[in-house]
Write an enzyme that holds these catalytic residues in place. Structure first.
Site, PDB file in Angstrom:
ATOM      1  N   ARG A  62      -9.908  13.081  -0.405  1.00 16.31           N
ATOM      2  CA  ARG A  62     -10.560  13.702   0.602  1.00 16.31           C
ATOM      3  C   ARG A  62     -10.979  14.669   1.324  1.00 16.31           C
ATOM      4  O   ARG A  62     -11.811  15.530   1.644  1.00 16.31           O
ATOM      5  CB  ARG A  62      -9.420  13.305   1.436  1.00 16.31           C
ATOM      6  CG  ARG A  62      -9.134  11.652   2.406  1.00 16.31           C
ATOM      7  CD  ARG A  62      -7.648  12.353   3.417  1.00 16.31           C
ATOM      8  NE  ARG A  62      -7.493  10.545   3.490  1.00 16.31           N
ATOM      9  CZ  ARG A  62      -6.410  10.511   4.301  1.00 16.31           C
ATOM     10  NH1 ARG A  62      -5.774  11.251   4.647  1.00 16.31           N
ATOM     11  NH2 ARG A  62      -6.246   9.312   3.767  1.00 16.31           N
ATOM     12  N   GLU A  91      -9.721   4.499  -4.350  1.00 17.07           N
ATOM     13  CA  GLU A  91      -9.620   3.233  -3.840  1.00 17.07           C
ATOM     14  C   GLU A  91      -8.779   2.133  -4.635  1.00 17.07           C
ATOM     15  O   GLU A  91      -8.237   1.588  -4.573  1.00 17.07           O
ATOM     16  CB  GLU A  91     -10.404   2.725  -3.256  1.00 17.07           C
ATOM     17  CG  GLU A  91     -11.049   3.163  -2.394  1.00 17.07           C
ATOM     18  CD  GLU A  91      -9.809   3.376  -0.760  1.00 17.07           C
ATOM     19  OE1 GLU A  91      -8.899   2.941  -0.704  1.00 17.07           O
ATOM     20  OE2 GLU A  91     -10.090   4.339  -0.193  1.00 17.07           O
ATOM     21  N   LEU A 133      -0.447   3.461 -15.058  1.00 16.95           N
ATOM     22  CA  LEU A 133      -0.824   2.494 -13.511  1.00 16.95           C
ATOM     23  C   LEU A 133      -0.806   1.342 -13.737  1.00 16.95           C
ATOM     24  O   LEU A 133      -0.735   0.566 -12.255  1.00 16.95           O
ATOM     25  CB  LEU A 133      -2.020   3.089 -13.515  1.00 16.95           C
ATOM     26  CG  LEU A 133      -2.393   4.747 -12.903  1.00 16.95           C
ATOM     27  CD1 LEU A 133      -3.737   4.817 -12.512  1.00 16.95           C
ATOM     28  CD2 LEU A 133      -1.742   4.151 -11.081  1.00 16.95           C
ATOM     29  N   TYR A 152      -1.661  -2.328 -13.968  1.00 19.84           N
ATOM     30  CA  TYR A 152      -3.084  -3.866 -13.558  1.00 19.84           C
ATOM     31  C   TYR A 152      -4.475  -3.270 -14.509  1.00 19.84           C
ATOM     32  O   TYR A 152      -5.487  -3.072 -14.098  1.00 19.84           O
ATOM     33  CB  TYR A 152      -3.235  -3.653 -11.887  1.00 19.84           C
ATOM     34  CG  TYR A 152      -2.114  -4.894 -11.756  1.00 19.84           C
ATOM     35  CD1 TYR A 152      -1.677  -5.666 -11.251  1.00 19.84           C
ATOM     36  CD2 TYR A 152      -1.048  -3.077 -11.092  1.00 19.84           C
ATOM     37  CE1 TYR A 152      -0.455  -6.576 -10.845  1.00 19.84           C
ATOM     38  CE2 TYR A 152      -0.131  -3.406 -10.209  1.00 19.84           C
ATOM     39  CZ  TYR A 152       0.294  -5.534  -9.851  1.00 19.84           C
ATOM     40  OH  TYR A 152       1.687  -6.030  -9.818  1.00 19.84           O
ATOM     41  N   TYR A 178     -13.163  -4.804   0.438  1.00 15.27           N
ATOM     42  CA  TYR A 178     -12.132  -3.968   0.795  1.00 15.27           C
ATOM     43  C   TYR A 178     -12.888  -2.752   0.235  1.00 15.27           C
ATOM     44  O   TYR A 178     -13.868  -1.888   1.272  1.00 15.27           O
ATOM     45  CB  TYR A 178     -11.082  -3.348   0.001  1.00 15.27           C
ATOM     46  CG  TYR A 178     -10.229  -2.608   0.803  1.00 15.27           C
ATOM     47  CD1 TYR A 178     -10.344  -1.952   1.916  1.00 15.27           C
ATOM     48  CD2 TYR A 178     -10.372  -2.025  -0.746  1.00 15.27           C
ATOM     49  CE1 TYR A 178      -9.679  -1.127   2.050  1.00 15.27           C
ATOM     50  CE2 TYR A 178      -9.220  -0.599  -0.239  1.00 15.27           C
ATOM     51  CZ  TYR A 178      -9.319  -0.404   0.498  1.00 15.27           C
ATOM     52  OH  TYR A 178      -8.991   1.470   1.366  1.00 15.27           O
ATOM     53  N   ASP A 200      -8.185  -3.670   4.339  1.00 15.58           N
ATOM     54  CA  ASP A 200      -6.837  -3.159   3.573  1.00 15.58           C
ATOM     55  C   ASP A 200      -5.842  -4.030   3.890  1.00 15.58           C
ATOM     56  O   ASP A 200      -5.207  -4.369   5.198  1.00 15.58           O
ATOM     57  CB  ASP A 200      -6.174  -2.191   2.447  1.00 15.58           C
ATOM     58  CG  ASP A 200      -5.865  -1.457   3.313  1.00 15.58           C
ATOM     59  OD1 ASP A 200      -6.208  -1.510   4.699  1.00 15.58           O
ATOM     60  OD2 ASP A 200      -5.676  -0.258   2.487  1.00 15.58           O
TER      61      ASP A 200
HETATM   62  N1  ADE Z   1      -4.924   3.648   1.019  1.00 13.67           N
HETATM   63  C1  ADE Z   1      -5.166   2.870   0.455  1.00 13.67           C
HETATM   64  N2  ADE Z   1      -6.702   3.533   0.256  1.00 13.67           N
HETATM   65  C2  ADE Z   1      -6.292   5.176   0.775  1.00 13.67           C
HETATM   66  C3  ADE Z   1      -6.347   6.452   1.630  1.00 13.67           C
HETATM   67  N3  ADE Z   1      -8.418   6.242   1.166  1.00 13.67           N
HETATM   68  N4  ADE Z   1      -5.906   7.357   1.257  1.00 13.67           N
HETATM   69  C4  ADE Z   1      -4.825   7.087   2.030  1.00 13.67           C
HETATM   70  N5  ADE Z   1      -4.169   5.587   1.155  1.00 13.67           N
HETATM   71  C5  ADE Z   1      -4.987   4.858   1.019  1.00 13.67           C
END
Ligand code: ADE
Length: 359
Positions: free
Chosen positions: A23, A35, A78, A80, A118, A136
Site C-alpha cells: 500500500r 494479491e 508460499l 501453490y 477478483y 474475495d
Molecule cells: N487480502 C487480500 N488482498 C488484500 C490486500 N490488498 N490487503 C490486505 N489484505 C488482503
C-alpha cells in the site's frame, strides 16, 4: 440499501487501514504480486516474501525473463506454485502484447493467465482507479453478514451477484480505497476465525446479521470434502556432506520442484535398506526420524523418515537422484515446504522458516 455502507466504510478505512508494503507505493505490478501471494497466504507471512520478490524481480519484464528454478526458489515456502508459473505466463503476454505495461482494462486483465475476476478487479480498481468490483472471501463474508444472506458463497452465481451489487455502489473517485476497505474490514473486524468485532465495526448500524443475532452463522459454505490422506516415507540419503534430491515431474502436485526421495506407505528400517540397496547404494547406517505432516489443498501427507548414510559412490544417476551440497540447495534448488521437517537433517532451512529463524 447497500449504498449506505460506502461513506462509513471509507471514513473507517482512512483511520484504520494497516500500513502494508503493497500500500506504500501503488503500481499494477505491486498490486498484482501482492494479491496473488495473498490468495492462499496470511498477510504477515506474505510481507517478507513480497519485499524480496520485488527486490529480485522489480518489474514485469524481469519476471518474464526469470529462469524457472530461480522463480520457484523465490516462491519456496508460499506453496501453490502454479500461481507463480501463471504469473510468469501473464508477464510474457504483457511484454509481448502490451510492451511491458499492464492494460488499464478489466476485460484485458481478465484474459491474462492466472487472473480471475477478483484479481482483475483488484488491479483494475486499486492500481487504475476503475470502478470494478473485487470480491474475495473477505468481501463475501462482510456482504453475507450485512445482508443476513444464507446463500452459499462458494457458488459462482452468488459471487457474481455480489459483484454486481458492489459494482453499483463503487464510488468513482475512490474505487481503489473502496476495494481495499471492504477487504480490510473483512480481515480485521468481520474476521474469518473467531468472534467478529462488531463493537468496532462502522457497518454495525446497518448489519442485518447483527440485528438478527446471526453473525456467527454466516457466511454459509457447503461442507468441504475431507482431504485424502497419503502415508509416505521420506529419505535423507547422505553421502558425506552431500544429500540426494530429485526433480519432480512437470505435471501434478509440486510440479517441477525438487524433493527428497520418498516412497508410498510407512516403511520399516529393513524395507528402506532393501530399497536403498536396490537403487545400487551401499548403506552404512540408518536412523529413524520423527513423523511429520503437511497439508495441501486436497491431500494430506503423513510422513515418517530416515537418514541413511551411504558409502561413497561415483556420481551416478539412479532414478533421477543426484547429490548436492546443502548450501547449494539453499540458493538453487526449490524444495517445497512439505519436506521442511526432513530438510532440517540436511542442514537447510526452507521458505517461510528462513524468515522465522531470523526474527
Ligand atoms: N487480502 C487480500 N488482498 C488484500 C490486500 N490488498 N490487503 C490486505 N489484505 C488482503
Amino acid at each position: 440499501m447497500l449504498e449506505q455502507i460506502v461513506k462509513p466504510l471509507l471514513l473507517w478505512y482512512d483511520r484504520h487501514a494497516r500500513v502494508l508494503p503493497w500500500r506504500e507505493e501503488i503500481s499494477p505490478y505491486r498490486v498484482w504480486v501482492s494479491e496473488i501471494m495473498l490468495q492462499q497466504t496470511r498477510v504477515e507471512a506474505v510481507k517478507p516474501f513480497f519485499e524480496r520478490f520485488l527486490r529480485v524481480l522489480p518489474d514485469v519484464r524481469a519476471l518474464s525473463e526469470c529462469p524457472e528454478d530461480d522463480l520457484l526458489k523465490l516462491w519456496e515456502g508460499l506453496g501453490y506454485y502454479n500461481r507463480v508459473r501463471n504469473m510468469q505466463k501473464a508477464a510474457r503476454v504483457i511484454v509481448e502484447e502490451y510492451d511491458g505495461t499492464f492494460p488499464a482494462d478489466y476485460e484485458k486483465l481478465l484474459a491474462l493467465p492466472g487472473i480471475g475476476h477478483y484479481t482483475a478487479g483488484a488491479i483494475g480498481s486499486i492500481a487504475f482507479g476503475l470502478p470494478v468490483p473485487a470480491v474475495d472471501g473477505n468481501v463475501l463474508r462482510v456482504l453475507s453478514r450485512v445482508k443476513a444472506s444464507y446463500e452459499d458463497i462458494q457458488k459462482q452465481s452468488v459471487r457474481s451477484s455480489m459483484e454486481q451489487e458492489i459494482k453499483k455502489i463503487i464510488p468513482k473517485e475512490r474505487a481503489g480505497d473502496f476495494t481495499q476497505a471492504l477487504i480490510e474490514i473483512g480481515a480485521i473486524v468481520c474476521v474469518p476465525n473467531g468472534k467478529a468485532k462488531c463493537e468496532a465495526c462502522p457497518l454495525a448500524f446497518c448489519c442485518l446479521a447483527k440485528a438478527k443475532g446471526i453473525v456467527e452463522e454466516l457466511p454459509k459454505k457447503k461442507e468441504k470434502k475431507a482431504r485424502r490422506v497419503e502415508e509416505r516415507t521420506v529419505l535423507v540419503l547422505r553421502e558425506g556432506e552431500r544429500v540426494a534430491i530429485k526433480k519432480r515431474p512437470a505435471k501434478g502436485l509440486l510440479a517441477g520442484l525438487y524433493e527428497l526421495p520418498n516412497l508410498t506407505g510407512y516403511l520399516g528400517e529393513e524395507e528402506v535398506l532393501k530399497h536403498v540397496r536396490e537403487l545400487g547404494f551401499s548403506p552404512l547406517r540408518i536412523l529413524p526420524l520423527a513423523g511429520a505432516k503437511h497439508i495441501f489443498s486436497h491431500v494430506e501427507w503423513r510422513m515418517t523418515g530416515y537418514v541413511v548414510s551411504l558409502e561413497e559412490t561415483k556420481d551416478m544417476d539412479r532414478e533421477g537422484l543426484f547429490f548436492i551440497d546443502a548450501k547449494e540447495t539453499e540458493k538453487k534448488y526449490p524444495i517445497p515446504a512439505a519436506f521442511a521437517a526432513y530438510a532440517r537433517y540436511m542442514d537447510i532451512v526452507l521458505g517461510q522458516e528462513k524468515y522465522e529463524e531470523r526474527q
